[in-house]
Design a protein around this motif. Structure first.
Motif, PDB file in Angstrom:
ATOM      1  N   UNK A   1     -21.734  58.081  26.851  1.00 59.94           N
ATOM      2  CA  UNK A   1     -22.960  58.239  26.073  1.00 59.94           C
ATOM      3  C   UNK A   1     -24.162  58.491  26.994  1.00 59.94           C
ATOM      4  N   UNK A   2     -24.219  57.786  28.117  1.00 61.58           N
ATOM      5  CA  UNK A   2     -25.334  57.936  29.059  1.00 61.58           C
ATOM      6  C   UNK A   2     -25.396  59.342  29.652  1.00 61.58           C
ATOM      7  N   UNK A   3     -24.273  60.065  29.614  1.00 58.20           N
ATOM      8  CA  UNK A   3     -24.255  61.451  30.093  1.00 58.20           C
ATOM      9  C   UNK A   3     -24.726  62.424  29.005  1.00 58.20           C
ATOM     10  N   UNK A   4     -24.966  61.908  27.815  1.00 63.57           N
ATOM     11  CA  UNK A   4     -25.503  62.736  26.739  1.00 63.57           C
ATOM     12  C   UNK A   4     -24.480  63.291  25.771  1.00 63.57           C
ATOM     13  N   UNK A   5     -23.251  62.825  25.850  1.00 59.04           N
ATOM     14  CA  UNK A   5     -22.194  63.357  24.985  1.00 59.04           C
ATOM     15  C   UNK A   5     -22.125  62.646  23.638  1.00 59.04           C
ATOM     16  N   UNK A   6     -21.743  63.397  22.615  1.00 63.55           N
ATOM     17  CA  UNK A   6     -21.349  62.800  21.349  1.00 63.55           C
ATOM     18  C   UNK A   6     -19.927  62.254  21.508  1.00 63.55           C
ATOM     19  N   UNK A   7     -19.608  61.238  20.730  1.00 61.85           N
ATOM     20  CA  UNK A   7     -18.308  60.588  20.892  1.00 61.85           C
ATOM     21  C   UNK A   7     -17.610  60.458  19.542  1.00 61.85           C
ATOM     22  N   UNK A   8     -16.351  60.878  19.515  1.00 59.01           N
ATOM     23  CA  UNK A   8     -15.481  60.679  18.356  1.00 59.01           C
ATOM     24  C   UNK A   8     -14.381  59.697  18.741  1.00 59.01           C
ATOM     25  N   UNK A   9     -14.079  58.780  17.862  1.00 56.59           N
ATOM     26  CA  UNK A   9     -13.034  57.791  18.104  1.00 56.59           C
ATOM     27  C   UNK A   9     -11.946  57.904  17.059  1.00 56.59           C
ATOM     28  N   UNK A  10     -10.692  57.960  17.499  1.00 55.63           N
ATOM     29  CA  UNK A  10      -9.539  57.869  16.607  1.00 55.63           C
ATOM     30  C   UNK A  10      -9.029  56.433  16.644  1.00 55.63           C
ATOM     31  N   UNK A  11      -8.702  55.877  15.486  1.00 54.73           N
ATOM     32  CA  UNK A  11      -8.219  54.495  15.452  1.00 54.73           C
ATOM     33  C   UNK A  11      -7.272  54.280  14.278  1.00 54.73           C
ATOM     34  N   UNK A  12      -6.395  53.278  14.435  1.00 52.04           N
ATOM     35  CA  UNK A  12      -5.517  52.917  13.323  1.00 52.04           C
ATOM     36  C   UNK A  12      -6.148  51.842  12.439  1.00 52.04           C
ATOM     37  N   UNK A  13      -7.350  51.395  12.803  1.00 52.15           N
ATOM     38  CA  UNK A  13      -8.083  50.461  11.960  1.00 52.15           C
ATOM     39  C   UNK A  13      -7.698  49.010  12.075  1.00 52.15           C
ATOM     40  N   UNK A  14      -6.863  48.664  13.041  1.00 51.70           N
ATOM     41  CA  UNK A  14      -6.372  47.285  13.127  1.00 51.70           C
ATOM     42  C   UNK A  14      -7.261  46.362  13.946  1.00 51.70           C
ATOM     43  N   UNK A  15      -8.377  46.886  14.462  1.00 56.68           N
ATOM     44  CA  UNK A  15      -9.311  46.072  15.239  1.00 56.68           C
ATOM     45  C   UNK A  15     -10.723  46.204  14.645  1.00 56.68           C
ATOM     46  N   UNK A  16     -10.943  45.669  13.454  1.00 52.17           N
ATOM     47  CA  UNK A  16     -12.224  45.859  12.771  1.00 52.17           C
ATOM     48  C   UNK A  16     -13.422  45.293  13.530  1.00 52.17           C
ATOM     49  N   UNK A  17     -13.246  44.165  14.187  1.00 59.83           N
ATOM     50  CA  UNK A  17     -14.343  43.579  14.935  1.00 59.83           C
ATOM     51  C   UNK A  17     -14.794  44.463  16.079  1.00 59.83           C
ATOM     52  N   UNK A  18     -13.836  45.025  16.788  1.00 55.27           N
ATOM     53  CA  UNK A  18     -14.157  45.914  17.903  1.00 55.27           C
ATOM     54  C   UNK A  18     -14.772  47.208  17.393  1.00 55.27           C
TER      55      UNK A  18
END
Length: 231
Positions: free
Chosen positions: A89-106
């Motif tokens: 993020x500090x380099x200025x990039x947008x970020x997409x995350x793929x997840x299986x949804x098993x870590x809701x808190x994170x």
């Protein structure tokens, strides 16, 4: 954080962005249709790049790439991924995350920290068929449900997606899955493909184009924004 692969350019993995894809190693699911077995099974895991290596690459691509797609495996399995995402993020990039949804808190933590712009969450099947579909008998779906509800709250731009597999999915189960995520704007049904690196391909096959169109039609009665991928 275990980084097991880097695709230096993709126009598909991050909607609207020229991006690279970072593959993290390790997953807490064992979906038999998973097309990245080498990123899931412990005996196949390998380190291909360090976080510093990837960040060095990204520094050289500032202005050339728009975003970074982080996938796996299951990226949120890694407690130290937050530091990596912040550096990206500090380099200025947008970020997409793929997840299986098993870590809701994170998931909530990194969204609220402003470390992700877009989340793609897998909806493996209807709730009652989750244990079979992910290869974990007796799996408690509560964490996945919590992540689903969090995304539906509008905290971040997102999509839900389901890889459809003959032998695991049916029109009935997909309609039930759609009902479970009702209210979603973007839902993708992805056609299963045997990549040659599947965890357990025996007894599994793809729905053909006409069958995929029929599944889309059935699901669209609940989620009008459903689309097909890979067909």
């Amino acid at each position: 954080m275990l980084i097991s692969g880097l695709q230096k350019l993709t126009l598909l993995d991050f909607p609207g962005c020229a991006a690279c894809t970072v593959f993290t190693g390790g997953c807490n699911f064992r979906c038999p249709f998973c097309h990245n077995a080498s990123l899931v099974l412990p005996e196949k895991l390998s380190l291909s790049s360090s976080a510093d290596d990837v960040l060095s690459f990204l520094k050289k691509r500032v202005g050339l790439l728009d975003g970074v797609a982080v996938t796996g495996g299951e990226p949120l399995l890694h407690s130290d991924i937050d530091d990596f995402l912040k550096a990206v993020r500090d380099l200025g990039y947008k970020i997409k995350l793929d997840t299986n949804g098993s870590f809701p808190g994170h998931l909530r933590k990194i969204v609220e920290a402003g470390l992700v712009d877009y989340v793609a969450m897998d909806i493996k099947n209807s709730p009652e068929l989750y244990p079979m579909t992910i290869g974990i008998p007796g799996f408690d779906i509560s964490p996945v449900n919590e992540s689903k509800e969090y995304l539906l709250s509008g905290a971040v731009d997102f999509e839900f997606r389901t890889t459809t597999v003959k032998g695991l999915h049916s029109e009935e189960s997909l309609v039930e899955a759609a009902g479970w995520i009702s209210g979603a704007d973007k839902y993708f049904l992805q056609q299963y493909k045997d990549s040659g690196d599947v965890i357990l391909s025996e007894g599994l096959s793809a729905f053909d184009e006409q069958e995929m169109l029929a599944l889309k039609e059935a699901v669209s009665q609940i989620i009008p924004g459903v689309s097909l991928r890979g067909v």
